[in-house]
Write a protein that holds these residues in place. Structure first.
Motif, PDB file in Angstrom:
ATOM      1  N   GLN A 212      12.632 -36.874  13.206  1.00 29.08           N
ATOM      2  CA  GLN A 212      13.791 -36.236  12.374  1.00 29.08           C
ATOM      3  C   GLN A 212      13.190 -34.963  11.891  1.00 29.08           C
ATOM      4  O   GLN A 212      14.246 -34.047  12.152  1.00 29.08           O
TER       5      GLN A 212
ATOM      6  N   VAL B 159      14.698 -32.388  15.082  1.00 34.28           N
ATOM      7  CA  VAL B 159      16.137 -32.570  15.042  1.00 34.28           C
ATOM      8  C   VAL B 159      16.378 -31.606  13.898  1.00 34.28           C
ATOM      9  O   VAL B 159      17.031 -30.496  14.317  1.00 34.28           O
ATOM     10  N   ALA B 160      15.575 -31.622  12.780  1.00 32.13           N
ATOM     11  CA  ALA B 160      16.081 -30.628  11.613  1.00 32.13           C
ATOM     12  C   ALA B 160      15.810 -29.260  11.927  1.00 32.13           C
ATOM     13  O   ALA B 160      16.463 -28.301  11.735  1.00 32.13           O
TER      14      ALA B 160
ATOM     15  N   PHE C  34      15.546 -27.805  15.042  1.00 34.17           N
ATOM     16  CA  PHE C  34      16.349 -27.241  15.928  1.00 34.17           C
ATOM     17  C   PHE C  34      17.907 -26.985  15.466  1.00 34.17           C
ATOM     18  O   PHE C  34      18.636 -25.935  15.544  1.00 34.17           O
ATOM     19  N   GLY C  35      18.191 -27.829  14.595  1.00 33.08           N
ATOM     20  CA  GLY C  35      19.636 -27.640  13.706  1.00 33.08           C
ATOM     21  C   GLY C  35      19.396 -26.245  12.966  1.00 33.08           C
ATOM     22  O   GLY C  35      20.219 -25.554  12.737  1.00 33.08           O
ATOM     23  N   ILE C  36      18.280 -26.004  12.155  1.00 31.31           N
ATOM     24  CA  ILE C  36      17.970 -24.953  11.445  1.00 31.31           C
ATOM     25  C   ILE C  36      17.944 -23.627  12.394  1.00 31.31           C
ATOM     26  O   ILE C  36      18.849 -22.640  12.028  1.00 31.31           O
TER      27      ILE C  36
ATOM     28  N   ILE D 296      19.613 -23.037  15.335  1.00 24.50           N
ATOM     29  CA  ILE D 296      20.910 -23.003  15.767  1.00 24.50           C
ATOM     30  C   ILE D 296      21.944 -22.369  14.601  1.00 24.50           C
ATOM     31  O   ILE D 296      22.396 -21.250  14.847  1.00 24.50           O
ATOM     32  N   ILE D 297      21.831 -22.704  13.702  1.00 25.29           N
ATOM     33  CA  ILE D 297      22.533 -22.213  12.677  1.00 25.29           C
ATOM     34  C   ILE D 297      22.599 -20.967  11.913  1.00 25.29           C
ATOM     35  O   ILE D 297      23.046 -19.937  11.855  1.00 25.29           O
ATOM     36  N   THR D 298      21.152 -20.535  11.851  1.00 25.26           N
ATOM     37  CA  THR D 298      20.380 -19.208  11.684  1.00 25.26           C
ATOM     38  C   THR D 298      20.901 -18.327  12.470  1.00 25.26           C
ATOM     39  O   THR D 298      21.362 -17.101  12.315  1.00 25.26           O
TER      40      THR D 298
END
Lengths: 307, 319
Positions: free
Chosen positions: A11, A14-15, A17-19, A21-23
């Protein structure tokens, strides 16, 4: 338990890489760094040349692909402003932040637990009322205002403490106090209220029936049961502490991660901002994972669950 | 005589005024005897137990006057520190709800061992043997395994045995059991009561058994005191109180126990509510609900009358 840790680790990835991409995308939305780097009298062709040099002429998708590839190889890139590897900038700033944040946070938590437990133990006494008042004060006054007032009173007026910098131990007093002031009260209130619930329970009565001294009843039997929700909140507070440090470092001119982040953001120095966010994300995710694991230590029922 | 309570008054001082939860009660318990305290919720029976333990909720609950003499020492006069040395060692207590009486984060061995370490000067390597010993006393199967288990791994009946083991860990002279079987289902309840008799046989402990259930009283108590609105209104050996109850309240209480062999349509119940403890009637406290009240009952509190060696009643009708 092992399975639980593995699931949580996945988890976290995943979190993470999410952070990332959003940044990445948010920064691109904020504007064009080439326009800031270029002098006003540069021709459009010269500005375009800067973009090509920095790789900013490619589409966002391409840039993201290159960037993720870099990160996967442990390369955080170079600062757009100074041609310096980002990693050295972080290497300079991170220890400074840790020097400020670790003692502040530890001190805040120790004080919060001691004061909260004592307030619950001596409920409705004058002591409890002082704690409640402090809690309201600390939660109501904004951290930046407290920091500025502290500088105004103790450094400018009384001249007891230095205004800014980090050369002597005296330099630590104001920033540490400021951070303690806005992180401690919430935790203190939470510890107080969970302790009150626990102290009301039958097993506390049973501990007293055994003839145990009051300090064992409170610090052994009650506190361990009152730990779960404060632990959760510690996990949630940590990101807040990092952003809180942004303001504190700015005010006290502390050369840490917070100040680095603010300066890089204003300059649209994408690689630096991204790197700071990456490091912060790793710290926050890692600490949260540790907190989740620590639940198992506090509550045996979690330890024995087969999730 | 293990315990002698004389004219005990315990009050709660609240913002709305003084609540006289226990208003002048006297009784005694002998070695190896089980004394039952029976009454409705709020009659002061649990407060009596907590007064003896000196564990009233502070600062509102206070013993106002009276004596609690345990093994020759007046507990009311003991310092806090002194009382703590008595608690768990000479006098102990079992609470009503086994599900919440054990600390969820410590093992059984920890929680029983703690009481042993507190009061017995044993070398550390003997503590475990002592804990296993007391778990056996409570007939807990496989005590060596239970030792390492947590409360959530045990059933309700087993938890209540562990609570019993904690209470009995130092073989106290007096055990106060505050509704220990109320939260258990009927079969487990019967086992637990049998266990009490067994423990008493082995340790000679005196027991105060607090309950609202006359059925339980009949099975375990030697003598019983019936409490109403902070007073003991009748004391008698268990056999006599069932055969020949004297106080109208006792008569009504016994009548309200459901009986399997009678085919009544409705269960008997006592009309009305117990009086508010802040605003007690002038005369007899049971008078407003009493069917045989006399004029004097409204005016004056009945004195406690000793009607035989072991019996006393507070009622104007009993001479």
């Amino acid at each position: 338990m092992v399975r639980f840790i593995i699931i949580r680790l996945l988890q976290c990835i995943v979190a993470f890489f999410g952070i990332l991409i959003i940044t990445f995308l948010l920064l691109r939305v904020s504007g064009d760094p080439a326009a800031l780097l270029a002098s006003p009298n540069f021709s459009p062709e010269q500005v375009q040349a800067i973009r090509v040099e920095l790789g900013l002429d490619k589409s966002w998708g391409e840039q993201l692909g290159i960037y993720l590839n870099q990160v996967a190889h442990g390369n955080l890139g170079e600062s757009l402003l100074q041609k310096k590897p980002v990693i050295t900038k972080i290497g300079d700033a991170l220890p400074n932040t840790l020097k400020l944040m670790v003692p502040s946070f530890v001190l805040a938590m120790i004080l919060a637990f001691i004061l909260g437990v004592l307030a619950a133990t001596y409920r409705d006494s004058w002591w409890d009322n002082i704690v409640k008042f402090l809690a309201v004060l600390g939660q109501a006054l904004p951290g930046f205002w407290v920091a500025i007032m502290a500088v105004l009173i103790f450094s400018v007026q009384l001249q007891w403490l230095p205004v800014a910098g980090m050369d002597t131990p005296a330099n630590y007093i104001l920033p540490v106090s400021t951070i303690v002031f806005f992180t401690m009260p919430g935790m203190m209130r939470l510890v107080r209220s969970t302790m009150l619930d626990v102290l009301d329970s039958e097993y506390i009565k049973m501990a007293r029936i055994k003839g145990l001294p009051e300090r064992t009843v409170i610090w052994k039997h009650a506190l361990r049961n009152a730990l779960i929700s404060p632990l959760t909140i510690i996990g949630m507070l940590l990101p807040g502490v990092v952003t809180g440090a942004v303001i504190t470092e700015q005010i006290f001119n502390w050369p840490g991660m917070g100040r680095l982040l603010v300066e890089a953001t204003f300059a649209r120095d994408f690689p630096v901002v991204q790197a700071v966010v990456i490091i912060t994300a790793i710290l926050v995710l890692g600490i949260n994972l540790l907190i989740d694991i620590s639940y198992a230590w506090v509550d045996p029922q979690i330890r024995f669950q087969r999730t | 005589m293990v315990l002698q309570v004389e004219d005990l008054h315990t009050s709660f001082f609240t913002k709305m005024g003084e609540v006289k939860a226990v208003d002048g009660i006297s009784f005694h318990v002998r070695e190896r005897e089980t004394f039952g305290i029976v009454g409705e919720s709020g009659c002061g029976k649990s407060v009596t137990g907590l007064s003896i333990m000196r564990l009233l909720p502070e600062p509102s609950g206070q013993i106002v006057s009276g004596k609690i003499i345990l093994e020759g020492k007046n507990l009311v006069e003991l310092s806090k520190k002194h009382m703590r040395a008595y608690r768990g060692k000479v006098v102990s207590m079992i609470l009503q709800d086994p599900m919440t009486s054990l600390n969820p984060v410590y093992t059984i061995g920890d929680q029983v061992g703690e009481a042993v370490r507190m009061h017995q000067d044993l070398p550390e390597n003997m503590v475990e043997a002592e804990v296993i010993d007391v778990l056996r006393l409570l007939r807990i199967p496989a005590p060596e395994v239970r030792l390492k288990e947590y409360p959530f791994q045990l059933s309700g009946g087993m938890k209540q045995r562990v609570v019993g083991a904690i209470a009995m860990s130092c073989r106290p002279r007096l055990l106060i059991a505050d509704e220990p079987t109320t939260a258990l289902d009927a079969t487990i309840q019967a086992q637990y009561i049998a266990l009490f008799e067994d423990i008493q046989e082995k340790t000679n402990v005196a027991i105060i058994f607090i309950t609202h259930d006359f059925g339980v009283v009949a099975r375990i108590c030697d003598r019983v005191g019936v409490m109403y609105a902070g007073k003991i209104i009748e004391t008698a050996p268990t056999r006599d109180i069932f055969k020949n109850p004297k106080h109208p309240y006792t008569i009504a209480l016994i009548k309200s126990v459901p009986q399997l062999d009678k085919k009544d349509d409705r269960l008997f119940s006592i009309e009305g509510q117990p009086p508010s403890m802040m605003n007690l009637p002038k005369g007899c406290r049971f008078c407003p609900r009493c069917h045989v009240a006399l004029d004097i009952c409204k005016e004056q509190e009945p004195p406690e009358v000793k009607i035989s060696e072991n019996r006393s009643v507070s009622c104007w009708r009993v001479k």
